[in-house]
Write an enzyme that holds these catalytic residues in place. Sequence first.
Site, short mmCIF file in Angstrom:
data_model
loop_
_atom_site.label_atom_id
_atom_site.label_comp_id
_atom_site.label_asym_id
_atom_site.label_seq_id
_atom_site.Cartn_x
_atom_site.Cartn_y
_atom_site.Cartn_z
N ASP A 675 0.83 -1.21 0.00
CA ASP A 675 0.00 0.00 0.00
C ASP A 675 0.86 1.26 0.00
OD1 ASP A 675 -1.92 1.95 2.06
OD2 ASP A 675 -2.77 1.10 0.24
N LYS A 679 1.53 4.29 -2.87
CA LYS A 679 1.39 5.72 -2.58
C LYS A 679 2.61 6.52 -3.02
CE LYS A 679 -1.80 5.04 1.30
NZ LYS A 679 -1.97 5.11 2.77
#
Length: 812
Positions: A675, A679
């Site tokens: 994750d 980003k």
Amino acid sequence: MKVLKFGGSSVANSENIQKVLAIVAKESKNQKVAVVVSAFGKTTNNLLAGANEALNNISVAKEIIENLKELHFNVIDDLVKKNKQEVSEEVTSLFNRLTSIYEGIFLLQELSDKTLAKVSSFGERLSSYIIANAAKELFDANHKESRDLIITNNEYLNAQVNFKVTNKNITSFFEENKHQVIVLGGFISSNVFEETTTLGRGGSDFTAAIYAAALEANELQIWTDVSGMYTANPRVVKQAYPISEISYEEAMELSHFGAKVLYPPTIQPALRKEIAIRIKNTFEPESAGTLICKNPKNGNEVKGISHIEDISLITLEGGGMVGIPGFSKRLFETLSVAKINVVFITQASSEHSICVGVFENDAAKAKELLDETFSIEIDKKKIKPIIVESNLAIIAVVGESMKNYQGLSGQMFSALGRNNVNVRAIAQGSSEKNISAVINKYDAKKALNTLHEQFFEERTKQLNLFVTGVGNVGERFLAQIHQQKKFLKENLKLSIKVIGIANSRKMAFDDNGIDLDNWKDALENGEPTTLDSFHKKVKESNHINSVFIDNTANQQVSEIYEKYLRDSISVVTCNKIACASSFDNYKNLKHLSRKYNASFLFETNVGAGLPIIDTLKNLVNSGDRVNKIQAVLSGSLNFVFNNFNADSTFHDVVAAAQKEGYTEPDPKIDLSGVDVARKILILARESGYKMELEDIAKNAFLPEKSLKTTNNNDFYASLTKNEAHFQNIFKEANDKDCRLKYVAEFADGKANVGLQHIPSDHPFYNLEGSDNIVLFFTDRYPENPLIIKGAGAGADVTASGIFADVIRIANK
């Protein structure tokens, strides 16, 4: 049959002409096409400049010819292959004739209108011949001289067309000619003595309309460098947008008042035959453009705002005019004989004054002539000497339906008044298609923006939302929309309707808006859903300002964004998968967003509701360059390591993070670093760097067995089994008086993510709870970075970030 006209910018060079030929090829597949072309960009100006130079300096005139030859032969070299020698010889011959004319001007020291017409005709004669021969290599095409078909009177520079003879010539030629495409030069014509005449500057549009009317074409297309007629001049009013449909009369009013995309006389021949005119953009051929027709679809009562600068106001005033007939006749007759165009007229009912607007370069001559015409009345003090006011502009609000709406004049003048724009004179016809005002030229830009805001931007804007994913984030989002409905309408002039909602099982739609007090019942009673069926329903609904909202973390949902963007439906998403997919897919989504004028916003991909991506965009758009990024980008990981210690278990802290809504539905996505990698990848791409997810180094802290689990139960079991591993990680940092933070870094085109020991003097050390922090080191922030810090996880803040993106679309 269609008639297509391409202006100077459309045929300015080889690259542009190739675009023109591609358009013509597409339009001529199933029907015959007449193509009218202007001279290559700026050629006519250069031809006339050369003629004037020839009076004094023939060598300068010949230099101009050499530059023009270079342009035209470059196009021949690029686009003509089969008949290159023949075309080159003909073009050389034309330039030789032009040179002879310049030499004649120099020798005779005379430059008549007849000679100017002959000189200026060479631009279209050259361009149409070259383009026709380039077209022949691609499709069935031929060339025809417009001078052979369009017959005029003897006004060489602004000739009047003999339509009876011209129409007969055109119909006869096209009946006999069997080619699919005929290329003709615009602007040029001839008189009965076969002398070259011209139709005036802008005459190529008029030429195309003459052909369209004579041939009773299905449509006249004017291809230019803008996507239609705009609500105002887009160079002056940045918020202006193309008008989709407009009547002939409205188009004439706008073109008369400075909308230079269309030459005013063009409309008359098309109007008589009720031939639709479409304004199109050569460089954005997929754009709809503006359709000018008899019965346009209903739209805004005000269709557009236009203006003319460099106006002078001439006033004939005096008590001796009252009740005495003939003053108006003498005024307009004087101006008419001198060929001075009147662009504005107003007269007080008291007959005490008559006010007319003329172009500034005619003002001195007009005053001199009018003072002479009324010299007796002026000497006898019956009227004042002619008053001339300069440095003025005329601003006009145009719309055929304005007469059906009360108070438009009041809105116009009160808006101008609030912004300190002084109105010098006003004119409005009984048809109420046009309200015109004379103002100071200095105030023109302010006036245009003021009126555009008044008539096109102040109304309540309607957004129609289609929401997929109504779990934690989706539920909070709908609640926030419901809560703020009244505020948005009153303060932002924004009305938001949720037209469709869906989860993984069902979907529900209501064209009037789903009741957000009872949306769960509506969804429960809805119909079965799939991604394709939901998309089909959204497309069929065909609502204006449609926005697709993705509140999921589902890859299949992210893969359907392209379909929505191609249907001009905006996309707002907190789902990071699309923007962290292949770079080509990321760029394609951005491209489709621009191409189909549909927003693609994903602020919540990084930092939930924090304005991280928006701030980054502003930096880049303003010319700053990002050199380095350091960040804690996982609210879930920050929560976990802020709460994990020797007195807690890693399993329990992770479970608490998921319960609070800080992690993805699959917490392994957060804890594996995937994750965070997504980003930092998105931030790198938004900074202008090309990078793939595989390029990011990931330093995993989870045991290999935990990473290989396939469901949440097994994952949590592996955390319990490896508790000693996690305690050792904590102890190692604690022994160094450091805190554990999962950090993402980007510098020198490279990125990495991983767990780091953060000392007490580092900005990340005191980052509490689920907060995120980003440090942008840029050219403008080289030593002390721009810092964004705050809550970076949680359903409420993520929902608010999605809400903010929706408002951004409304403000677009």
